[in-house]
Design a protein around this motif. Structure first.
Motif, PDB file in Angstrom:
ATOM      1  N   LEU A  31      78.726 131.057  57.521  1.00  0.00           N
ATOM      2  CA  LEU A  31      77.825 130.023  58.023  1.00  0.00           C
ATOM      3  C   LEU A  31      76.993 129.395  56.907  1.00  0.00           C
ATOM      4  CD1 LEU A  31      76.874 128.554  60.511  1.00  0.00           C
ATOM      5  CD2 LEU A  31      75.232 130.357  60.912  1.00  0.00           C
ATOM      6  N   TYR A  32      76.488 130.198  55.994  1.00  0.00           N
ATOM      7  CA  TYR A  32      75.617 129.630  54.956  1.00  0.00           C
ATOM      8  C   TYR A  32      76.287 129.605  53.587  1.00  0.00           C
ATOM      9  CZ  TYR A  32      71.928 129.467  58.342  1.00  0.00           C
ATOM     10  OH  TYR A  32      71.197 129.157  59.441  1.00  0.00           O
ATOM     11  N   PRO A  36      77.966 127.845  50.692  1.00  0.00           N
ATOM     12  CA  PRO A  36      77.893 126.435  50.291  1.00  0.00           C
ATOM     13  C   PRO A  36      79.257 125.808  50.039  1.00  0.00           C
ATOM     14  CG  PRO A  36      77.173 127.876  48.498  1.00  0.00           C
ATOM     15  CD  PRO A  36      77.407 128.756  49.675  1.00  0.00           C
ATOM     16  N   ARG A  79      74.075 126.187  62.950  1.00  0.00           N
ATOM     17  CA  ARG A  79      72.849 126.312  62.155  1.00  0.00           C
ATOM     18  C   ARG A  79      71.655 125.791  62.924  1.00  0.00           C
ATOM     19  NH1 ARG A  79      74.219 124.273  56.037  1.00  0.00           N
ATOM     20  NH2 ARG A  79      75.533 126.007  55.404  1.00  0.00           N
ATOM     21  N   GLN A 137      79.540 134.433  60.866  1.00  0.00           N
ATOM     22  CA  GLN A 137      78.192 134.624  60.331  1.00  0.00           C
ATOM     23  C   GLN A 137      78.192 134.622  58.805  1.00  0.00           C
ATOM     24  OE1 GLN A 137      77.115 138.116  62.541  1.00  0.00           O
ATOM     25  NE2 GLN A 137      75.457 137.016  63.542  1.00  0.00           N
ATOM     26  N   LYS A 194      79.651 124.152  62.070  1.00  0.00           N
ATOM     27  CA  LYS A 194      78.700 124.750  61.148  1.00  0.00           C
ATOM     28  C   LYS A 194      77.306 124.162  61.359  1.00  0.00           C
ATOM     29  CE  LYS A 194      78.935 123.614  56.813  1.00  0.00           C
ATOM     30  NZ  LYS A 194      79.645 123.475  55.534  1.00  0.00           N
ATOM     31  N   ASN A 195      77.238 122.815  61.370  1.00  0.00           N
ATOM     32  CA  ASN A 195      75.931 122.172  61.517  1.00  0.00           C
ATOM     33  C   ASN A 195      75.271 122.535  62.839  1.00  0.00           C
ATOM     34  OD1 ASN A 195      76.372 121.025  59.080  1.00  0.00           O
ATOM     35  ND2 ASN A 195      77.067 119.045  59.901  1.00  0.00           N
ATOM     36  N   GLU A 226      68.406 127.888  63.882  1.00  0.00           N
ATOM     37  CA  GLU A 226      67.151 127.587  63.205  1.00  0.00           C
ATOM     38  C   GLU A 226      66.196 126.794  64.064  1.00  0.00           C
ATOM     39  OE1 GLU A 226      68.583 125.457  59.902  1.00  0.00           O
ATOM     40  OE2 GLU A 226      69.377 127.215  58.878  1.00  0.00           O
TER      41      GLU A 226
END
Lengths: 72, 509
Positions: B52-53, B55, B112, B49, B108-109, B116
């Motif tokens: 995950l975001y 960069p 996400r 988690q 990851k993609n 989302e």
């Protein structure tokens, strides 16, 4: 060069271990490596045979179960 | 670790897959999500988690700030699981550059996307827009799944040689399809034998299978099926000299993960599936994982067996959690919430055990009686009840079949009669009489003169340093079973990651 040998680790009492060593001494076809008092590595395909032989060897030491009084 | 047994088997299967397979699997958001939800321990989830975001890749050393010093072992184990599932990448140790950590791109993609929403992946199934027959409700699906699954269990149970009057009574009418029987044979849960009624006999693996809880049973069968598919594919590939790797089993596996994300009682569109997946439907119908109405094959309904495939131990009663629940006096009514369809009839407890080892089972189900007869000496049979006794011989025989004392105890605890549960709750004692539990364990101990662990012996190290490094790494990732610093040898239960570690060490030097 480091080696990884496939096998099965056996952990048991020293008395059982000595029986296994004795069983192996006939053909040397069971044990891969004798590690210490309570551990040895044996061939994967021999585990079943080994258990069977051990069972036979220990059979005479088993106490037969005393039948319980039962009034079903 | 509270990982349920079914995830254990699944993780064994997954660990054997190569990295390219994982890359393809993780193209599906539902797969990434299912793996995240089901296969990871809590700490690994926290890492995922957090990453995950992020960069850019993170320095591995920064991870130490997140974890307390005494949690190093858990940290390494979490990283090792994440690596073996190809969820994270760690750059190899080099002299000039510190090690970096990041999630693999596809995972990851997809994760996400799963969180989302959005995208046109239809990875979580396409609901059918056609009108739904009102007769197909959840009760109908549960009944259907239970019937199918019990047929399979009956087939396995009926291959038990009959002891006394209790065992293996009655044969399941019809039984499972021939393809399912072949699968059980190929998976060596049963084997061909001429001395039994059905021409097949149960194997040691079959006994273990019977005593597993339903979720683990489903996965066992599904993994056998995947392996069988791989196998036949490989044979065809040889004949056609096609060097193509096996996309089928990948698609099959991600379809199973997708089924697990569907909603029970809802209709889904058959036409939206790929051809591979459509070809899987008949087999899934045979297992009872999905239901397809006879008059309209454009819809399919997932059953409870499918929708609980990747849910946690809360939804599926695992053997250990069932045992824990039973011994901590949770009342029986919670079981109706979470158990699978196949479990539902047996989750109503029916077994009473007394401290004198007598067993009374209020059941007339041949399946339950036959399972009980695996480890009980059954004496009498009445309408709706059998009586028997746990004896040294009956337990020894069961252990000879490959059943463990813990399996027996957890089976008894999970199926204990409501009366026992209530009496135990009133007095604050465990459900099963402790004397009986202890005695079953003792009977196993006296029978088990040795403990065996399959794995690999590592020896002939070049330097003491090499031994020390690899040995401590093995300990950290939890595969070390035995070691001798004096003889510079150790025994590990798995070798894949140790081999990789050695390679990366060689490279770094």
């Amino acid at each position: 060069m480091v080696r990884a040998i496939r096998g099965v680790l056996i952990e048991c009492e020293p008395a059982i271990k000595s029986i296994i060593v004795h069983l192996d001494s006939a053909n040397n076809d069971i044990i891969i490596e004798d590690l210490d008092e309570q551990h040895l590595v044996v061939k994967e395909n021999m585990v079943h045979v080994l258990k069977q032989k051990l069972e036979d060897r220990l059979k005479e030491t088993y106490r037969p179960e005393e039948p319980l009084a039962d009034s079903d | 670790m509270s990982l349920a047994p079914q995830s254990y088997q699944l993780s064994d299967y997954l660990e054997k897959l190569p990295g390219t397979t994982f890359r393809k699997l993780y193209q599906q958001p539902s797969t990434a999500f299912a793996i995240f939800r089901r296969m990871l321990p809590a700490l690994a989830k926290v890492f995922v988690q957090a990453l995950l975001y992020m960069p850019s890749p993170m320095l591995l050393s920064e991870l130490d700030v997140w974890v307390r010093a005494e949690g190093k072992m858990q940290r390494d184990r979490a990283l090792s699981i994440l690596r073996s599932l190809h969820i994270i990448q760690i750059t190899p140790p080099g002299k000039d550059k510190p090690q970096e950590l990041q999630l693999t791109t596809n995972f990851k993609n997809s994760l996400r996307l799963a969180l989302e929403g959005g995208g046109t992946h239809s990875s979580f199934g396409v609901p059918s827009t056609l009108p739904v027959d009102p007769r197909i409700d959840i009760a109908h699906l549960d009944n259907y799944a239970r019937k199918k699954w019990e047929d399979i269990l009956h087939y396995v149970v009926n291959s038990v040689p009959v002891h006394g009057e209790g065992g293996g009574a009655g044969s399941g009418a019809g039984g499972p399809k021939a393809s399912v029987k072949d699968l059980l044979l190929a998976g060596r849960l049963v084997e061909r034998r001429s001395d039994t009624r059905g021409g097949v006999g149960i194997t040691q693996a079959g006994f273990t299978f019977l005593l597993q809880e339903a979720g683990a049973q489903v996965w066992t069968l599904l993994l056998l099926w995947l392996e069988a598919a791989d196998h036949s594919k490989a044979q065809q590939g040889q004949q056609a000299a096609a060097a193509e790797s096996k996309p089928d089993s990948i698609d099959m596996l991600s379809f199973l993960f997708m089924l697990a994300s569907l909603e029970l009682g809802r209709a889904y569109d058959t036409d939206a599936l790929t051809e591979t997946r459509r070809n899987m439907l008949p087999a899934l119908v045979d297992f009872g994982l999905i239901y397809i109405p006879r008059e309209d094959t454009r819809q399919y309904f997932p059953t409870r067996l499918a929708t609980t495939l990747t849910s946690g131990a809360s939804a599926l009663r695992s053997v250990s959690s069932g045992f824990a629940a039973a011994t901590t006096n949770t009342s029986g009514d919670t079981s109706s919430l979470g158990t699978t369809a196949a479990d539902a009839p047996s989750s109503k407890g029916f077994i009473i055990i007394e401290t004198n080892y007598r067993v009374y089972a209020y059941t007339s189900s041949p399946l339950q009686i036959a399972v009980l007869a695996l480890f009980t000496q059954l004496n009498m049979r009445f309408a709706g009840m059998v009586t028997g006794r746990l004896t040294r011989d009956s337990i020894r025989r069961a252990i000879g079949f490959g059943i463990t004392a813990d399996q027996i105890i957890s089976y008894l605890a999970a199926h204990a009669h409501e009366q026992m549960v209530r009496a135990a709750a009133a007095t604050g004692r465990p459900v099963l009489p402790p004397t009986v539990v202890d005695q079953i364990r003792l009977w196993q101990l006296e029978n088990e003169r040795m403990r065996t662990t399959a794995g690999f012996l590592f020896k002939d190290f070049d330097t003491p340093d090499e031994y020390a490094a690899l040995c401590s790494y093995a300990e950290e990732i939890g595969v070390l079973v035995w070691k001798s610093d004096r003889r510079k040898m150790f025994f590990a239960s798995k070798m894949e990651q140790l081999r990789d570690y050695l390679k990366s060490r060689k490279k770094a030097e």
